[in-house]
Design an enzyme around this catalytic site. Structure first.
Site, short mmCIF file in Angstrom:
data_model
loop_
_atom_site.label_atom_id
_atom_site.label_comp_id
_atom_site.label_asym_id
_atom_site.label_seq_id
_atom_site.Cartn_x
_atom_site.Cartn_y
_atom_site.Cartn_z
N LYS A 1 0.83 -1.21 0.00
CA LYS A 1 0.00 0.00 0.00
C LYS A 1 0.86 1.26 0.00
O LYS A 1 0.50 2.26 -0.60
CB LYS A 1 -0.92 0.00 1.23
CG LYS A 1 -2.01 -1.05 1.18
CD LYS A 1 -2.80 -1.09 2.47
CE LYS A 1 -2.00 -1.70 3.61
NZ LYS A 1 -2.82 -1.94 4.83
N ASN B 1 7.23 -0.34 -2.19
CA ASN B 1 7.60 -1.43 -3.09
C ASN B 1 8.91 -2.04 -2.62
O ASN B 1 9.79 -1.31 -2.14
CB ASN B 1 7.78 -0.92 -4.52
CG ASN B 1 6.50 -0.40 -5.15
OD1 ASN B 1 5.79 0.39 -4.54
ND2 ASN B 1 6.21 -0.83 -6.36
N LYS C 1 13.58 -1.83 0.13
CA LYS C 1 12.20 -1.38 0.31
C LYS C 1 12.16 0.12 0.14
O LYS C 1 12.87 0.86 0.84
CB LYS C 1 11.71 -1.78 1.70
CG LYS C 1 10.23 -1.48 1.93
CD LYS C 1 9.77 -2.10 3.25
CE LYS C 1 8.27 -2.02 3.42
NZ LYS C 1 7.82 -2.72 4.65
N ASP D 1 0.09 -5.46 12.37
CA ASP D 1 -0.57 -5.80 11.10
C ASP D 1 -0.26 -7.25 10.74
O ASP D 1 -0.05 -7.59 9.58
CB ASP D 1 -0.10 -4.86 9.99
CG ASP D 1 -0.96 -4.97 8.73
OD1 ASP D 1 -2.14 -5.32 8.85
OD2 ASP D 1 -0.44 -4.72 7.62
N ASN E 1 1.85 -11.25 6.08
CA ASN E 1 3.08 -10.65 6.58
C ASN E 1 3.99 -11.64 7.30
O ASN E 1 4.77 -11.27 8.18
CB ASN E 1 2.75 -9.48 7.52
CG ASN E 1 2.21 -8.28 6.75
OD1 ASN E 1 2.51 -8.11 5.57
ND2 ASN E 1 1.40 -7.47 7.40
N ASP F 1 7.44 -6.76 7.26
CA ASP F 1 6.61 -5.55 7.24
C ASP F 1 6.32 -5.04 8.65
O ASP F 1 5.18 -5.05 9.12
CB ASP F 1 5.29 -5.82 6.50
CG ASP F 1 5.51 -6.05 5.02
OD1 ASP F 1 6.54 -5.59 4.50
OD2 ASP F 1 4.66 -6.70 4.38
#
Length: 269
Positions: A64, A67, A81, A195, A200, A214
């Site tokens: 979101k 990348n 990242k 999250d 993940n 993540d």
């Protein structure tokens, strides 16, 4: 064997224009729209000048807000990242930023928050690794770019938990490890992933070891919503593993983790 290399960051002056042209014609580069802006390319050039980054390869994942790309490091493959500055929004970040003491002195511009977010992910990974949780080893954070250990083989990342099928015995071991990681992360690293789900978590094929990824949104226990995030993480994992016949009460697990924390605080005091 970097046939998919799309950008030699040492040639930044010519590659900026080349990338802009090729975005119109190359499907791979359409995925990276709004990623390789000029400030980001300069950051990649800085990392190249330091010997950390030799060449950028193709995309590993698109999220979101960021990348992730396969890249060539000095002596091994690495993951890069890149948090998007021009196209990112704070809709998914705001819940984690508000109330986090680490953002208290950060100016509320999009750029400064993303830079702080990138640094925070690096620190979260370091803290998780220090208490024995398997995560990508962070190498360096520079502005909106986080360089990490690449977790995969033959230029392919390890699969996400959602994409593999485990037998029941292995699933039980993986589940127990994940719940243990949540517990240790909370009590020893003072962090909540925030999250966590089958999206993940990577799984090492040879050992079926879970790997948390993540962690940019991970918060400390001081965050006003840390307990909400902790319960949600547990609920997501319990929900996913029900298909393997594992049926546990997320609220019971949550209470167990919280009870242990409170007892530890009483003993320490």
């Amino acid at each position: 064997m970097k046939k998919e290399v799309t950008n030699k960051v040492k040639r930044i002056d010519t590659e900026v224009d080349r990338l802009r042209m090729r975005r119109k014609d190359t499907d791979t580069l359409k995925v990276t729209e709004n990623v390789f802006d000029e400030p980001t390319l300069k950051t990649l050039y800085t990392l190249s000048s330091k010997g950390i980054l030799k060449a950028m390869g193709g995309p590993i994942s698109t999220g979101k807000e960021a990348n992730v790309f396969l890249a060539e490091g000095e002596d091994r493959d690495i993951a890069v990242k890149i948090y998007r500055i021009s196209s990112s929004t704070f809709n998914s970040m705001e819940d984690y930023i508000l109330g986090d003491p680490r953002f208290r002195n950060v100016r509320h511009s999009k750029r400064d928050i993303i830079f702080a977010w990138t640094k925070k992910e690096q620190r979260n990974l370091i803290r998780a690794k220090e208490v024995g949780i398997r995560v990508p080893e962070p190498i360096v954070a520079e502005r909106n770019v986080l360089v990490m250990e690449f977790l995969g083989e033959n230029e392919k990342p390890y699969p996400q938990l959602k994409d593999i099928r485990l037998d029941k015995e292995v699933a039980r071991e993986a589940y127990d490890t994940i719940i243990h990681y949540i517990d240790v992360l909370y009590k020893e690293a003072n962090l909540v992933h925030g999250d966590l789900s089958e999206y993940n978590i990577l799984v090492v094929p040879e050992t079926n070891e879970p790997v948390f990824i993540d962690m940019g949104q991970s918060v400390t226990s001081e965050h006003p919503r840390s307990r909400d995030f902790l319960l949600r993480d547990i609920e997501n994992i319990v929900r996913y593993f029900k298909k393997y016949g594992i049926d546990e009460d997320p609220h019971g697990l949550y209470s167990s983790i919280r009870d242990k924390e409170e007892k530890t605080q009483i003993i320490d005091s």
